[in-house]
Scaffold this motif. Structure first.
Motif, PDB file in Angstrom:
ATOM      1  N   GLN A   4      -6.033   5.078   3.699  1.00  0.00           N
ATOM      2  CA  GLN A   4      -5.060   5.151   2.598  1.00  0.00           C
ATOM      3  C   GLN A   4      -4.872   6.561   2.061  1.00  0.00           C
ATOM      4  O   GLN A   4      -3.804   6.884   1.543  1.00  0.00           O
ATOM      5  CB  GLN A   4      -5.486   4.233   1.450  1.00  0.00           C
ATOM      6  CG  GLN A   4      -5.326   2.771   1.746  1.00  0.00           C
ATOM      7  CD  GLN A   4      -3.898   2.417   2.089  1.00  0.00           C
ATOM      8  OE1 GLN A   4      -3.600   2.021   3.202  1.00  0.00           O
ATOM      9  NE2 GLN A   4      -3.005   2.584   1.148  1.00  0.00           N
ATOM     10  N   SER A  60       1.211   6.823   0.157  1.00  0.00           N
ATOM     11  CA  SER A  60       0.288   5.750  -0.218  1.00  0.00           C
ATOM     12  C   SER A  60       0.288   5.612  -1.733  1.00  0.00           C
ATOM     13  O   SER A  60       0.320   6.601  -2.456  1.00  0.00           O
ATOM     14  CB  SER A  60      -1.131   6.065   0.255  1.00  0.00           C
ATOM     15  OG  SER A  60      -1.219   5.983   1.648  1.00  0.00           O
ATOM     16  N   TYR A  94     -11.698   1.660  -2.806  1.00  0.00           N
ATOM     17  CA  TYR A  94     -11.329   1.163  -1.481  1.00  0.00           C
ATOM     18  C   TYR A  94     -12.535   0.917  -0.567  1.00  0.00           C
ATOM     19  O   TYR A  94     -12.474   0.074   0.313  1.00  0.00           O
ATOM     20  CB  TYR A  94     -10.438   2.172  -0.746  1.00  0.00           C
ATOM     21  CG  TYR A  94      -9.052   2.350  -1.282  1.00  0.00           C
ATOM     22  CD1 TYR A  94      -8.285   1.278  -1.718  1.00  0.00           C
ATOM     23  CD2 TYR A  94      -8.481   3.614  -1.328  1.00  0.00           C
ATOM     24  CE1 TYR A  94      -6.999   1.459  -2.188  1.00  0.00           C
ATOM     25  CE2 TYR A  94      -7.187   3.801  -1.786  1.00  0.00           C
ATOM     26  CZ  TYR A  94      -6.457   2.728  -2.230  1.00  0.00           C
ATOM     27  OH  TYR A  94      -5.182   2.916  -2.680  1.00  0.00           O
ATOM     28  N   ASP A 118       0.804  -1.221   0.000  1.00  0.00           N
ATOM     29  CA  ASP A 118       0.000   0.000   0.000  1.00  0.00           C
ATOM     30  C   ASP A 118       0.840   1.275   0.000  1.00  0.00           C
ATOM     31  O   ASP A 118       0.286   2.364  -0.037  1.00  0.00           O
ATOM     32  CB  ASP A 118      -0.929   0.027   1.218  1.00  0.00           C
ATOM     33  CG  ASP A 118      -2.042  -1.007   1.111  1.00  0.00           C
ATOM     34  OD1 ASP A 118      -2.321  -1.481  -0.015  1.00  0.00           O
ATOM     35  OD2 ASP A 118      -2.631  -1.346   2.144  1.00  0.00           O
TER      36      ASP A 118
END
Length: 158
Positions: free
Chosen positions: A124, A57, A116, A37
């Protein structure tokens, strides 16, 4: 909780003082492959000529990597700039293009957040969403203006 539909949620400075150097090291090694990530973006300052390495990220859209950020270092990618990107255990030279157009940035943020889901998107993207729901397009457009959010699109160089 914030009164705004979208707000910044940055980790405490003390935590970043420990986490960032660790990520800078790990992301350049094969162990970086286990940290999917995050990526390390290394670039040269446009004015200072100084070399920077910033863990961020990693966001995927249409086969490209993106950084979504408020930070001032984004301007180093105005008119495009090369960067060494360490991601999933590999480092390669990429071209970073700064995107500041309100509608374009809002659309990128909305697509990333939707991919997401609200909980992971907040983590994130380093943001909080009011009521833990996905923001609307107008809310993203407002946040882009208010928070000075931009995106950097990273594509393979060559």
């Amino acid at each position: 909780m914030t009164d705004q539909p979208i707000d910044a949620a940055h980790p405490p400075d003390a935590m970043l003082a420990v986490v960032n150097p660790t990520l800078r090291f790990l992301l350049k090694t094969p162990l970086g492959g286990l940290i999917g990530d995050f990526m390390l973006v290394s670039f040269t300052g446009r004015k200072s000529g100084k070399r920077y390495s910033t863990p961020v990220s990693a966001h995927h859209l249409d086969g490209n990597l993106y950084v979504v950020l408020e930070a001032q270092w984004k301007y180093n990618f105005r008119d495009g700039a090369d960067a060494e990107v360490s991601y999933r255990g590999k480092t390669r030279t990429m071209r970073g293009e700064l995107i500041t157009d309100r509608s374009a940035v809002a659309a990128i943020c909305e697509r990333i957040a939707t991919s997401y889901g609200p909980k992971k998107a907040q983590r994130q993207m380093g943001m909080t969403f009011r009521d833990d729901r996905l923001p609307t397009t107008p809310e993203w457009e407002d946040a882009v203006d208010r928070m000075k959010i931009a995106a950097i699109k990273l594509t393979p160089k060559g």
